[in-house]
Design a protein around this motif. Structure first.
Motif, PDB file in Angstrom:
ATOM      1  N   SER A  27      -9.292  -1.900  -4.804  1.00  0.00           N
ATOM      2  CA  SER A  27      -8.406  -3.039  -4.623  1.00  0.00           C
ATOM      3  C   SER A  27      -8.610  -3.661  -3.245  1.00  0.00           C
ATOM      4  CB  SER A  27      -6.953  -2.609  -4.801  1.00  0.00           C
ATOM      5  OG  SER A  27      -6.062  -3.660  -4.461  1.00  0.00           O
ATOM      6  N   GLN A  31     -10.254  -7.372  -2.022  1.00  0.00           N
ATOM      7  CA  GLN A  31      -9.492  -8.288  -1.171  1.00  0.00           C
ATOM      8  C   GLN A  31     -10.258  -8.682   0.085  1.00  0.00           C
ATOM      9  OE1 GLN A  31      -5.263  -7.177  -0.672  1.00  0.00           O
ATOM     10  NE2 GLN A  31      -5.502  -5.837  -2.438  1.00  0.00           N
ATOM     11  N   GLN A  59      -5.534 -17.446  -6.174  1.00  0.00           N
ATOM     12  CA  GLN A  59      -5.389 -16.002  -6.314  1.00  0.00           C
ATOM     13  C   GLN A  59      -4.034 -15.542  -5.782  1.00  0.00           C
ATOM     14  OE1 GLN A  59      -5.368 -13.172  -4.196  1.00  0.00           O
ATOM     15  NE2 GLN A  59      -5.897 -11.625  -5.731  1.00  0.00           N
ATOM     16  N   THR A  60      -3.606 -16.142  -4.654  1.00  0.00           N
ATOM     17  CA  THR A  60      -2.297 -15.810  -4.099  1.00  0.00           C
ATOM     18  C   THR A  60      -1.171 -16.222  -5.034  1.00  0.00           C
ATOM     19  OG1 THR A  60      -3.159 -16.075  -1.851  1.00  0.00           O
ATOM     20  CG2 THR A  60      -0.772 -16.148  -2.120  1.00  0.00           C
ATOM     21  N   ALA A 117      -2.977  -7.408  -7.118  1.00  0.00           N
ATOM     22  CA  ALA A 117      -1.890  -7.059  -6.200  1.00  0.00           C
ATOM     23  C   ALA A 117      -0.866  -6.120  -6.819  1.00  0.00           C
ATOM     24  CB  ALA A 117      -1.192  -8.329  -5.711  1.00  0.00           C
ATOM     25  N   VAL A 151     -10.307  -2.937   2.460  1.00  0.00           N
ATOM     26  CA  VAL A 151     -10.446  -4.322   2.933  1.00  0.00           C
ATOM     27  C   VAL A 151     -11.557  -4.409   3.974  1.00  0.00           C
ATOM     28  CG1 VAL A 151      -9.316  -6.195   4.168  1.00  0.00           C
ATOM     29  CG2 VAL A 151      -8.047  -4.912   2.437  1.00  0.00           C
TER      30      VAL A 151
END
Length: 478
Positions: A27, A31, A59-60, A117, A151
């Protein structure tokens, strides 16, 4: 609940946590992976700089809508089941981003990656269904650390592959391959949760919530470029406020609400949620700001350190590692301090760090120390906030409780992005596009005030379990 765990399941708990850590690492990888490639994607598809901003925006928006809905459906139908669905949807999205021949289809792919998310809230619910206490705290710390490190790894990997491999298609297929591995893991190695909430689905509530999130996030997106005085911004934000009121009124009257407003407003959780929102403002609202400050040339604008991209990447990596350290160690600090004590410590460290940046922005050693202090404090909050929420939420509402936490952080980041943009614009230097140091100092002072308000809110927090209405237990291997 503990009585339903057989000995074989106990043996597998550690392995299951390890599998979920890999999923959350993925994940984070996704991101961080796409950011260094946005310019290349825009060039490949002949897209303007203005249009490519929708690559991140959509995407947000999709994440803001999907997280509370999928998290609640996890409480109803099973968290593993929803995690499987979320991973399948994200896999389709990553394939579309890589293979789509046109920008509109790429944007569809980005919308489909929105459920990324919700992976963490569903994983937290799965962990808390199997283990409790300090062991669960350590597991959640491992998940959050994996997300943070992922990330960093994603960004670095994209930079290396984007430079070494001439085919952008090959580079963009890498996330799809890793997500496919996660899909196999979750379908074959992760057990289902064993508690269900009321099976009734609040369709009206979900619809109001989705439209509210879209209106609010889109309104804040417009505010980032056009300001809060823009007619479109005002219309969307006023509409979002009206939708929120309607949503709350509806939920308070519904016997099986999409989101339990009374749970959110309980003294056990509202201070934690307020802290989550304020933390999200700083966490997501200052990411770009920190980079532009460090890269600024003091000979031209009077502040900054003229750091090259390589040095900036070291700062980014260092901050991520510090956050991962804080998230992975909060459970050990919670033994003598308690979870509230860890939250107080994390908030206090961030107050100190932001005040140091505001007062000593020209002194590099103090700036470095401020980043170290803030990074560790942020890590403590990243681990302790979801852990406390999971512990005090009813067993049949762990998913939605964690989902609301994620959504509030996202909303906080959106509010900060618009607000901080307006602040910096008010301090733009004459004949330049750069903000003056007064803008950065003002932002850091706002961040310090946010954490001070969080400290006050946490004073009202009382850790107690909130009762649930007859959760339904199902078979351990459902």
């Amino acid at each position: 609940m503990s009585e339903t765990l057989t000995a074989p399941i106990r043996v597998k708990v550690g392995a299951v946590v390890g599998f979920l850590v890999f999923v959350e690492l993925t994940s984070g990888f996704l991101q961080g992976y796409y950011l260094p490639l946005i310019a290349a994607i825009a060039h490949q598809l002949s897209v303007t700089d203005a249009d490519i901003t929708w690559f991140a925006t959509l995407q947000t928006l999709a994440a803001g809508v999907s997280v509370p809905i999928l998290a609640k459906l996890g409480d109803i139908f099973g968290h593993r089941r929803m995690l499987r669905i979320a991973i399948v949807v994200v896999l389709v999205g990553t394939l579309l981003v890589a293979l789509a021949p046109s920008f509109p289809l790429v944007l569809v792919g980005r919308v489909l990656t929105g459920p990324l998310a919700v992976w963490l809230p569903l994983e937290i619910a799965l962990v808390h269904n199997r283990i409790k206490g300090e062991t669960a705290r350590k597991a959640i710390g491992m998940l959050v650390s994996a997300l943070t490190i992922g990330v960093l790894i994603g960004g670095l990997t994209a930079g290396v592959l984007g430079t070494a491999i001439p085919s952008l298609l090959v580079v963009l297929l890498v996330p799809a391959i890793i997500v496919a591995i996660c899909l196999v893991i979750v379908f074959t190695l992760v057990p289902e949760s064993t508690i269900r909430s009321n099976p009734r689905i609040d369709g009206v509530g979900f619809t109001l919530l989705a439209v509210f999130m879209l209106a609010l996030l889109f309104g804040l997106r417009i505010a980032q470029t056009s300001g809060f005085g823009n007619g479109g911004t005002i219309s969307l934000l006023v509409g979002a406020a009206a939708l929120l009121v309607a949503f709350v009124v509806w939920e308070l009257r519904h016997s099986a609400p999409a989101i339990n407003i009374r749970l959110i407003a309980s003294r056990a959780l509202w201070p934690v949620y307020v802290t989550s929102f304020l933390f999200g403002m700083v966490l997501f609202g200052t990411q770009t700001l920190i980079t532009t400050f460090l890269a600024a040339d003091p000979a031209k604008v009077g502040y900054g350190f003229a750091f090259a991209p390589g040095i900036l990447s070291l700062f980014t990596a260092g901050t991520a590692l510090l956050a991962a350290i804080g998230a992975s160690t909060f459970a050990y600090l919670a033994k003598p301090l308690g979870l509230r004590g860890v939250l107080f410590l994390g908030v206090a460290l961030n107050v100190a760090g932001n005040l140091a940046l505001a007062v000593f922005s020209s002194a590099l050693p103090i700036v470095v120390i401020a980043f170290i202090v803030s990074g560790l404090g942020a890590g403590l909050l990243l681990g302790a906030l979801p852990a406390l929420i999971a512990e005090v939420a009813p067993a049949d509402e762990t998913g939605i409780a964690a989902g609301v936490y994620n959504s509030l952080r996202t909303l906080g980041g959106a509010v900060a992005g618009a607000t901080f943009g307006v602040v910096l614009a008010a301090f733009v230097l004459p004949d330049t596009a750069a903000a003056g140091i007064g803008g950065y100092v003002t932002v850091w002072l706002i961040c310090a005030v946010c954490f001070a308000l969080a400290f006050v809110a946490l004073l009202f927090q009382r850790t107690q379990h909130v009762s649930a209405a007859e959760p339904v237990a199902v078979g351990a291997n459902a």
